[in-house]
Motif scaffolding. Structure first.
Motif, mmCIF file in Angstrom:
data_model
loop_
_atom_site.group_PDB
_atom_site.id
_atom_site.type_symbol
_atom_site.label_atom_id
_atom_site.label_comp_id
_atom_site.label_asym_id
_atom_site.label_seq_id
_atom_site.Cartn_x
_atom_site.Cartn_y
_atom_site.Cartn_z
ATOM 1 N N SER A 2 52.892 58.536 31.254
ATOM 2 C CA SER A 2 51.459 58.833 31.296
ATOM 3 C C SER A 2 51.071 59.100 32.747
ATOM 4 O O SER A 2 51.871 58.900 33.668
ATOM 5 C CB SER A 2 50.671 57.632 30.775
ATOM 6 N N SER A 3 49.837 59.521 32.955
ATOM 7 C CA SER A 3 49.387 59.713 34.337
ATOM 8 C C SER A 3 49.411 58.384 35.082
ATOM 9 O O SER A 3 49.747 58.345 36.269
ATOM 10 C CB SER A 3 48.003 60.361 34.381
ATOM 11 N N GLN A 4 49.135 57.287 34.401
ATOM 12 C CA GLN A 4 49.213 55.962 35.022
ATOM 13 C C GLN A 4 50.662 55.647 35.410
ATOM 14 O O GLN A 4 50.922 55.149 36.509
ATOM 15 C CB GLN A 4 48.689 54.887 34.063
ATOM 16 N N GLU A 37 42.190 59.350 26.158
ATOM 17 C CA GLU A 37 42.758 59.367 27.513
ATOM 18 C C GLU A 37 42.615 60.743 28.144
ATOM 19 O O GLU A 37 42.256 60.857 29.309
ATOM 20 C CB GLU A 37 44.233 58.958 27.478
ATOM 21 N N VAL A 95 54.763 51.836 33.274
ATOM 22 C CA VAL A 95 53.740 50.885 32.837
ATOM 23 C C VAL A 95 54.403 49.640 32.254
ATOM 24 O O VAL A 95 54.020 48.520 32.567
ATOM 25 C CB VAL A 95 52.778 51.531 31.807
ATOM 26 N N SER A 144 42.982 61.504 32.048
ATOM 27 C CA SER A 144 44.346 61.022 32.199
ATOM 28 C C SER A 144 45.216 61.615 31.094
ATOM 29 O O SER A 144 44.725 62.093 30.084
ATOM 30 C CB SER A 144 44.394 59.495 32.161
#
Length: 131
Positions: free
Chosen positions: A77-79, A16, A113, A21
Motif C-alpha cells: 500500500s502507499s503506507q 483508501e 505494514v 492512498s
C-alpha cells in the motif's frame, strides 16, 4: 509488470483511494503457465475468486517466472511503500491454504505494514530481472 485491473475491489480499497492512498493489492499471473492446465490439480478460477472476495486483485499477463507457477505478487500500500516496502513475489502458490494466508496478510496491511508470515516465507521468490 503488465497488470490489468479486473473485478471489483473492496469498499476499504475504494475508501483508501478516495483519501489519496493506494491499498495493498495482489497481482495474479494468469497467462502461459500460471492459471492453466499446465499446473495440474489447482482450480485456478476458484483461487482467483477467493482472493477477489477479500482483497483488491489485478490479473497479469506472463510475469516471466513460469517455473514458479502459480505466481502472485503482493504490492504494498502507499503506507507500506512509505515504510520502504517493495513488492513481494510468491511462487508455487498452488494450495488453498497459501491463498488464504496471502489474503489474510494483505487484509492485515501487507508489506511494510505487517511482517511477512513465516509460512509465506516458504513461497517467496526472486523476481525476474528486467532489461
Amino acid at each position: 509488470m503488465p497488470a490489468t485491473p479486473t473485478g471489483p475491489t473492496t469498499d476499504d480499497a475504494r475508501t483508501e483511494r478516495a483519501a489519496g492512498s493506494v491499498p495493498c493489492r495482489v497481482v495474479v499471473c494468469r497467462d502461459c503457465c500460471c492459471g492453466t492446465p499446465k499446473v495440474t490439480g489447482v482450480d485456478h478460477a476458484t483461487q482467483t475468486a477467493r482472493l477477489r472476495a477479500r482483497v483488491p486483485v489485478r490479473i497479469s499477463a506472463c510475469l516471466d517466472v513460469c517455473e514458479q507457477a502459480n505466481v502472485i505478487v503482493v504490492q504494498p500500500s502507499s503506507q507500506g511503500r512509505a515504510a520502504g516496502a517493495r513488492p513481494v513475489w510468491l511462487g508455487l502458490v498452488n494450495d488453498p491454504d497459501a491463498t488464504d494466508d496471502i489474503a489474510a496478510w494483505v487484509r492485515a496491511g501487507g508489506p511494510g505494514v505487517v511482517p511477512l508470515p513465516d509460512i509465506l516465507d516458504l513461497y517467496t521468490i526472486t523476481p525476474p530481472r528486467r532489461g
